[in-house]
Design an enzyme around this catalytic site. Structure first.
Site, mmCIF file in Angstrom:
data_model
loop_
_atom_site.group_PDB
_atom_site.id
_atom_site.type_symbol
_atom_site.label_atom_id
_atom_site.label_comp_id
_atom_site.label_asym_id
_atom_site.label_seq_id
_atom_site.Cartn_x
_atom_site.Cartn_y
_atom_site.Cartn_z
ATOM 1 N N HIS A 175 -45.112 61.292 28.857
ATOM 2 C CA HIS A 175 -45.980 62.312 28.261
ATOM 3 C C HIS A 175 -46.631 61.828 26.977
ATOM 4 O O HIS A 175 -47.387 62.543 26.354
ATOM 5 C CB HIS A 175 -45.153 63.563 27.923
ATOM 6 C CG HIS A 175 -44.179 63.349 26.811
ATOM 7 N ND1 HIS A 175 -42.958 62.760 26.998
ATOM 8 C CD2 HIS A 175 -44.261 63.603 25.500
ATOM 9 C CE1 HIS A 175 -42.324 62.675 25.852
ATOM 10 N NE2 HIS A 175 -43.087 63.169 24.917
HETATM 11 C C1 UD1 Z 1 -44.894 67.339 21.873
HETATM 12 C C2 UD1 Z 1 -44.587 66.524 20.634
HETATM 13 C C3 UD1 Z 1 -43.961 65.202 21.034
HETATM 14 C C4 UD1 Z 1 -42.724 65.439 21.902
HETATM 15 C C5 UD1 Z 1 -43.085 66.348 23.073
HETATM 16 C C6 UD1 Z 1 -41.851 66.709 23.836
HETATM 17 C C7 UD1 Z 1 -46.028 66.667 18.652
HETATM 18 C C8 UD1 Z 1 -47.096 65.981 17.914
HETATM 19 N N1 UD1 Z 1 -45.799 66.203 19.907
HETATM 20 O O1 UD1 Z 1 -45.826 66.624 22.668
HETATM 21 O O2 UD1 Z 1 -43.577 64.475 19.875
HETATM 22 O O3 UD1 Z 1 -42.271 64.198 22.360
HETATM 23 O O4 UD1 Z 1 -43.684 67.557 22.588
HETATM 24 O O5 UD1 Z 1 -42.134 67.109 25.124
HETATM 25 O O6 UD1 Z 1 -45.423 67.566 18.149
HETATM 26 N N2 UD1 Z 1 -48.556 72.351 27.555
HETATM 27 C C9 UD1 Z 1 -48.349 73.292 28.531
HETATM 28 N N3 UD1 Z 1 -47.254 74.106 28.416
HETATM 29 C C10 UD1 Z 1 -46.388 74.048 27.376
HETATM 30 C C11 UD1 Z 1 -46.620 73.090 26.379
HETATM 31 C C12 UD1 Z 1 -47.707 72.245 26.486
HETATM 32 O O7 UD1 Z 1 -49.110 73.394 29.484
HETATM 33 O O8 UD1 Z 1 -45.408 74.816 27.339
HETATM 34 C C13 UD1 Z 1 -49.722 71.430 27.710
HETATM 35 C C14 UD1 Z 1 -50.959 71.879 26.960
HETATM 36 O O9 UD1 Z 1 -52.069 71.543 27.738
HETATM 37 C C15 UD1 Z 1 -50.960 71.031 25.726
HETATM 38 C C16 UD1 Z 1 -50.313 69.745 26.206
HETATM 39 O O10 UD1 Z 1 -49.351 70.146 27.181
HETATM 40 O O11 UD1 Z 1 -52.252 70.824 25.194
HETATM 41 C C17 UD1 Z 1 -49.613 68.964 25.105
HETATM 42 O O12 UD1 Z 1 -48.671 69.791 24.430
HETATM 43 P P1 UD1 Z 1 -48.301 69.543 22.881
HETATM 44 O O13 UD1 Z 1 -47.234 70.485 22.514
HETATM 45 O O14 UD1 Z 1 -49.524 69.512 22.041
HETATM 46 O O15 UD1 Z 1 -47.771 68.070 22.865
HETATM 47 P P2 UD1 Z 1 -46.680 67.353 23.776
HETATM 48 O O16 UD1 Z 1 -47.387 66.279 24.527
HETATM 49 O O17 UD1 Z 1 -45.890 68.351 24.526
HETATM 50 N N1 UDP Z 2 -35.652 66.654 29.961
HETATM 51 C C1 UDP Z 2 -35.232 67.675 30.807
HETATM 52 N N2 UDP Z 2 -35.932 67.894 31.954
HETATM 53 C C2 UDP Z 2 -37.012 67.137 32.308
HETATM 54 C C3 UDP Z 2 -37.419 66.103 31.460
HETATM 55 C C4 UDP Z 2 -36.727 65.891 30.285
HETATM 56 O O1 UDP Z 2 -34.250 68.364 30.524
HETATM 57 O O2 UDP Z 2 -37.603 67.414 33.361
HETATM 58 C C5 UDP Z 2 -34.936 66.458 28.689
HETATM 59 C C6 UDP Z 2 -34.309 65.104 28.503
HETATM 60 O O3 UDP Z 2 -32.990 65.089 28.990
HETATM 61 C C7 UDP Z 2 -34.375 64.894 27.003
HETATM 62 C C8 UDP Z 2 -35.570 65.698 26.577
HETATM 63 O O4 UDP Z 2 -35.895 66.549 27.653
HETATM 64 O O5 UDP Z 2 -33.221 65.396 26.349
HETATM 65 C C9 UDP Z 2 -36.708 64.789 26.242
HETATM 66 O O6 UDP Z 2 -37.845 65.524 26.039
HETATM 67 P P1 UDP Z 2 -39.269 64.869 25.996
HETATM 68 O O7 UDP Z 2 -39.286 63.618 26.790
HETATM 69 O O8 UDP Z 2 -40.222 65.939 26.365
HETATM 70 O O9 UDP Z 2 -39.490 64.587 24.450
HETATM 71 P P2 UDP Z 2 -39.153 63.340 23.496
HETATM 72 O O10 UDP Z 2 -37.711 63.059 23.563
HETATM 73 O O11 UDP Z 2 -40.010 62.196 23.929
HETATM 74 O O12 UDP Z 2 -39.602 63.817 22.154
#
Ligand code: UD1
Ligand code: UDP
Length: 438
Positions: free
Chosen positions: A206
């Site tokens: 992601h």
């Molecule tokens: C965010 C964090 C990242 C973390 C990740 C965990 C920041 C800068 N980024 O990234 O560090 O690793 O979360 O997963 O804080 N969206 C949905 N549903 C949701 C949430 C998001 O559809 O519930 C979609 C939206 O289109 C959104 C995109 O995902 O624009 C990105 O979501 P966003 O929360 O901005 O960043 P992440 O990539 O999730």
């Molecule tokens: N995770 C989960 N289900 C999924 C994918 C990830 O429970 O389908 C959990 C995973 O075990 C880990 C966390 O989500 O603890 C990681 O989240 P993510 O990769 O979104 O964020 P990051 O760690 O990169 O910030």
């Protein structure tokens, strides 16, 4: 004591779960703020259910948006709550926008901030997360760092060692507390109905620098297409689903029989899935930690990592978005028993699962000593110098500090930088210290 926990995304919920448990177990008042950055049931609510967490007291509902907008809305919302609720301490976790917003707002209100998972550095400022890490650490009071490497990062940036605590990573607490329950209750492996259970790759990605970059994304996808000897389980992050659809790649990938795309999976099922995998292929931060905790080799789809301990320990290989390198390394894990077993048996650098307990001990101790305060000092500073010296004396950090009225910032033992634990003997080392003449 009133302890505020701020969270907003999937990994924060997972890694704060043991901290929340510990706050409740010790009967402190918990103030739980959800920023609302993640809002899909599969990205937020399901984790509250799986990890049996209480409902947040406040949800700021920031939703999706640009970094500035998201962070700004979080700051506004968090500030209002903190002014009303006046907690004794605010805890933030990791490197998302919430950690920056929460730390900045709280510290300016003179509420001490504990940064859980402080001190991580990828040294790559093109990552929004690196900016959040740097910003949040600037605004924190306590640093709960997962490893000595992270502690040294902070010490080298000038943070006071007395506020840095090596606790391990709370993800290990969450993993250990839930794996046994998960193994009893999860039906994920049966539900997947796979032809072979010995070749599972768990894939997650992601990271903006992978999924928003068509060239990198294509290179990774080309590798996935050729990994036909594996069953690839791909619980897809909503961000990745959207970009794959926008680039017209989603249907192509979904049509492949060895690639199984699912919605994001609940934590208990996901733990079982990782533990049954031969490889974790990921650009996630948390997954790099969980893989080494669960003895599963990780191939990280990145060019750098703020979790270098996993690479040094031998459990994680950075493969970038390099198709050939991904294929070559995956093949080696599948076909070279010695290589596989050396990665699998890499030692987990993230502690023994007692991080949350240690954090609460530290916070309670500070509270009981009336040290949870940010106040303007009332003693006049007469001298403040930073010096370096070779130490010939047989002496520990703590005795050296008392004897010479100094504070040791960091130690070089002739081979590597060392974090100045109080009982460390510094004879023969080069020491960087502050000298006070107050
Ligand atoms: C965010 C964090 C990242 C973390 C990740 C965990 C920041 C800068 N980024 O990234 O560090 O690793 O979360 O997963 O804080 N969206 C949905 N549903 C949701 C949430 C998001 O559809 O519930 C979609 C939206 O289109 C959104 C995109 O995902 O624009 C990105 O979501 P966003 O929360 O901005 O960043 P992440 O990539 O999730
Ligand atoms: N995770 C989960 N289900 C999924 C994918 C990830 O429970 O389908 C959990 C995973 O075990 C880990 C966390 O989500 O603890 C990681 O989240 P993510 O990769 O979104 O964020 P990051 O760690 O990169 O910030």
């Amino acid at each position: 004591m009133k302890i505020c926990v701020i969270l907003g995304t999937r990994p924060e919920i997972i890694k704060m779960a043991p901290v929340i448990d510990e706050i409740e177990k010790r009967s402190h008042e918990l103030l739980l703020i959800h920023t609302g950055q993640h809002y899909d049931k599969e990205m937020s609510e399901n984790f509250f259910i799986d990890l049996e967490l209480p409902k947040p007291n406040y949800n700021i509902h920031v939703g999706s948006g640009s970094h500035g907008k998201q962070t700004g809305l979080m700051m506004e919302g968090i500030e209002e709550v903190l002014i009303d609720e006046k907690p004794d301490i605010v805890l933030v976790q990791g490197d998302t926008n919430a950690v920056l917003a929460g730390a900045l707002v709280a510290q300016k209100l003179h509420i001490p901030v504990g940064h859980v998972e402080a001190g991580l550095r990828s040294f790559d400022v093109s990552m929004p997360e690196e900016i959040n890490r740097l910003g949040a650490d600037c605004c924190s009071y306590f640093y709960f760092v997962p490893t000595e490497e992270s502690a040294i990062n902070l010490a080298l940036e000038g943070y006071m060692p007395e506020n840095i605590f090596v606790t391990g990573n709370s993800v290990v607490d969450t993993c250990f507390r839930n794996l046994k329950i998960a193994e009893k209750t999860s039906t994920i492996i049966d539900d997947l109905d796979l032809d072979n259970l010995d070749n599972i790759i768990t894939l997650t990605m992601h990271r903006a620098e992978n999924v928003d970059n068509k060239q990198r994304l294509l290179s990774i996808i080309e590798a996935l297409m050729e990994l036909k000897d594996f069953n690839i389980i791909f619980p897809i992050h909503p961000r990745t689903k959207k970009t794959l659809e926008n680039f017209g790649l989603y249907d192509k990938l979904e049509a492949l029989p060895h690639i199984h795309i699912t919605k994001p999976i609940g934590y208990l099922d996901f733990l079982v899935l990782i533990s049954k995998s031969i490889i974790v292929l990921t650009d996630s931060g948390g997954l790099q930690e969980e893989a080494i905790t669960l003895n599963v080799p990780a191939l990280t789809l990145r060019y750098n990592t703020e979790r270098p301990e996993t690479v040094t320990a031998g459990g994680n290989i950075l493969v970038g978005a390099d198709k050939d390198f991904i294929l070559e390394t995956a093949d080696k894990i599948l076909n070279n028993e010695e290589f596989y077993s050396s990665m699998k048996n890499a030692k987990n650098p993230y502690g023994d699962g007692s991080a949350a307990c240690q954090m609460l001990d530290i916070i309670e101790d500070a509270y009981n000593k009336n040290n949870l305060k940010i106040e303007s000092p009332d003693n006049i500073m007469t001298s403040f110098k930073v010096k370096m010296e070779n130490i010939d004396e047989d002496i520990t950090v703590s005795k050296f500090e008392k004897k010479y009225n100094r504070i040791v910032r960091v130690v070089y033992n002739g081979e590597e930088m060392v974090f100045p634990k109080k009982d460390l003997n510094i004879k023969g080392s080069m020491v960087l210290f502050n000298e006070y003449n107050i």
